[in-house]
Design an enzyme around this catalytic site. Structure first.
Site, short mmCIF file in Angstrom:
data_model
loop_
_atom_site.label_atom_id
_atom_site.label_comp_id
_atom_site.label_asym_id
_atom_site.label_seq_id
_atom_site.Cartn_x
_atom_site.Cartn_y
_atom_site.Cartn_z
N CYS A 149 -5.70 3.79 -3.76
CA CYS A 149 -5.89 2.36 -3.51
C CYS A 149 -7.21 1.77 -3.96
O CYS A 149 -7.22 0.70 -4.58
CB CYS A 149 -5.65 2.06 -2.04
SG CYS A 149 -6.77 2.82 -0.89
N ASP A 163 0.84 -1.19 0.00
CA ASP A 163 0.00 0.00 0.00
C ASP A 163 0.89 1.25 0.00
O ASP A 163 1.66 1.47 0.93
CB ASP A 163 -0.88 -0.02 1.25
CG ASP A 163 -2.02 0.98 1.18
OD1 ASP A 163 -1.91 1.97 0.44
OD2 ASP A 163 -3.04 0.77 1.86
N HIS A 193 -10.35 -1.96 0.37
CA HIS A 193 -10.90 -0.82 -0.37
C HIS A 193 -11.27 -1.18 -1.80
O HIS A 193 -10.46 -1.72 -2.55
CB HIS A 193 -9.88 0.33 -0.41
CG HIS A 193 -10.00 1.27 0.74
ND1 HIS A 193 -9.14 2.34 0.92
CD2 HIS A 193 -10.85 1.32 1.78
CE1 HIS A 193 -9.48 3.00 2.02
NE2 HIS A 193 -10.49 2.39 2.56
#
Length: 546
Positions: free
Chosen positions: A84, A39, A159
């Site tokens: 993301c 991430d 997400h």
């Protein structure tokens, strides 16, 4: 009983066993797949130079990822989306944000306020109202692999994809095992976003039932057996009694999953979207102390610590493939029958030199990321490709690698899914240098604070060079860059183009318009009159040529 009768009897007894053994071998002929998705890890945040044209970090240490790069193929032109949620949605759905089963363009919404003005002042375009997660009834990357008998697992950040904590998605989650960690502890982005907290009611917790059993503080056994083998020149004794880091917990869960499933007759797909190295950046105490002692500023030391912690957990997962039962004997090694992938969800939040920009932007610093594939005896070691690949390409690539005919798949309503990526399986195996696709697209019909406004981007390959053409809807202006020769996007070609560059620009303009129309891409509406914002006109780029 004569000899022939005895032989016949033995054969009749052994035949079912042989058939069962062959059946198991056939099932095991499909490779396991482990996909690690970091991430906010930037293109230059790893120390290997294989993934970034020799621009490996001189500060951050990633020895495990470096070795992984030497064992497989690295892509220097690997792309995602600007942040993301749209990257994860594209990866899982195999579609651009404009796809019918995707529709996730940004984290949260396309009306993200500008922090500099503490509001949303005087915007000329009312943004498109996007979806927050991909469609449940679409066919996703997990579904594709399940058609070949794969068991699937999803542990980490969700997400852009359905999970139990966002709406009523309890019936049709994407993976068989969906240990999804959606929120920080206590719902606050404090240091406890990564460090377990001690609750009177729940004990040590990450605010997730899925990994809370791994939330107990570091003790001697964990330090000596799990951490010391990494020889990271850090004082691991500093960790004794301190709260567990979420990155370690996710890594530990992944290791346990591999141990439990390595010898199963079914191949597995383990998808591990780590939260690291997302803000609020919180390293592990021993590693942070190591970098502080080197004289780094606290902010940089924390970030370096976080990156090395991620690297160690890539190592844990890789180690579990080599020795699934953890007994120190490698007779049960499944590395050669496992495709191991390391990737990042968007560009780095910090400096990304020589790339321009950062997470949230459509410049190279926001979109270009490290990518490594390892598949022993199938993918050549220590190879590098500059073929441009994108999130949407993973689904068709996996399909080709494991033998799925995507044209035969049907959604629940009987319709055929439309996957927009291109398989790069033959690039992985060295059978081809290029895929046939020339263009990649990004489309953002709204705003994200100061980082982007309504815009469309096309990237085109001409020979071995890559060009980018931006269109900005508010001003109806274009910008164009040759990112092969100008990786930092300093020279807007349209300021003084050659005849050849004019031809390229016009073709890219036409391809952009055709893609927008064929995908019915939304553009929002003009605030002044409520009318739909138009696409760029054919040959509109001529307006900017002198």
């Amino acid at each position: 009983m004569n000899l022939l009768s005895k032989i016949t009897t033995v054969v009749m007894v052994l035949l079912p066993l042989l058939t069962f053994s062959q059946s198991n071998e056939e099932k095991k002929s499909k490779p396991n797949i482990v996909l690690i998705f970091a991430d906010d890890l930037g293109w230059t945040d790893v120390s290997t130079g294989n993934t970034n044209n020799g621009n490996g970090s001189k500060i951050y240490e990633t020895p495990v990822i470096d070795k992984l790069a030497s064992q497989g193929i690295s892509f220097t032109n690997a792309y995602t989306n600007q942040n993301c949620a749209p990257s994860r949605a594209a990866l899982i759905s195999g579609q651009y944000a404009t796809g019918i089963d995707n529709q996730v363009y940004n984290v949260g919404s396309l009306k993200r306020q500008d922090k500099r003005t503490k509001g949303f002042p005087n915007v000329p375009i009312e943004p498109f109202k996007q979806k927050k997660v991909i469609a449940e009834d679409g066919i996703n990357i997990f579904d594709v692999l399940k058609t070949q008998g794969y068991q699937t697992a999803f542990v980490g950040k969700s997400h852009g994809t359905p999970h139990p904590l966002v709406g009523d998605f309890g019936i049709d989650l994407p993976a068989d095992i969906h240990h999804i960690i959606a929120a920080p502890v206590n719902g606050k982005r404090t240091k406890s976003y990564y460090l377990a907290l001690n609750s009177d009611k729940e004990g040590w917790t990450f605010n997730s039932e899925f990994v809370d059993e791994l939330a107990t503080p570091y003790d001697d056994e964990y330090i000596n057996t799990i951490l010391k083998p990494y020889h990271a020149q850090a004082d691991v004794s500093l960790l004794k009694g301190t709260p567990k880091h979420l990155t370690d917990a996710i890594g530990d869960f992944s290791v346990n999953y591999i141990k439990e499933n390595a010898n199963d007759e079914k191949p597995f797909f383990l998808y591990v979207p780590f939260h690291a190295v997302h803000t609020k950046v919180t390293g592990r105490k021993d590693l942070t102390d190591k970098y502080l002692k080197r004289g780094l500023k606290p902010r940089v030391a924390e970030y370096a610590s976080m990156i090395e912690l991620l690297d160690q957990n890539v190592g844990k997962i890789n180690g579990a493939l080599k020795d699934p039962n953890g007994d120190g004997n490698y007779d049960d090694d499944i590395t050669e029958n496992t495709i191991f992938i390391f990737y990042s969800d968007n560009g780095g939040l910090r400096e990304n030199d020589p790339l321009k920009g950062r997470k949230g932007k459509l410049t190279e610093g926001g979109l270009r990321v490290p990518l490594i594939f390892r598949y022993p005896n199938v993918i050549a070691e220590n190879t590098i490709s500059n073929q441009a690949v994108h999130c949407i390409d993973f689904l068709p690539t996996f399909a080709e690698l494991v033998g799925v005919d995507l044209s035969k798949l049907e959604k629940k309503d009987g319709s055929n899914p439309k996957f927009e990526g291109a398989s790069f399986a033959k690039v992985l195996t060295g059978k081809e240098k290029r895929i046939s696709r020339k263009n990649l697209f990004w489309h953002l019909p709204g705003y994200m604070d100061e980082r982007f406004s309504p815009s469309t981007l096309i990237q085109t390959r001409i020979g071995d060079e890559y060009y980018k053409l931006f269109y900005f809807y508010e001003t109806e202006e274009f910008e164009m860059y040759n990112i092969t020769k100008d990786i930092s996007e300093k020279r807007n070609i349209l300021d003084n183009p050659t005849a050849t560059e004019i031809e390229i620009a016009l073709q890219m303009n036409a391809d952009m318009l055709a893609w927008l129309k064929s995908n019915k891409a939304p553009t929002g509406t003009w605030v002044k009159n409520g009318e739909k914002v138009p696409y760029p006109k054919a040959n509109h780029v001529h307006k900017y040529l002198k």
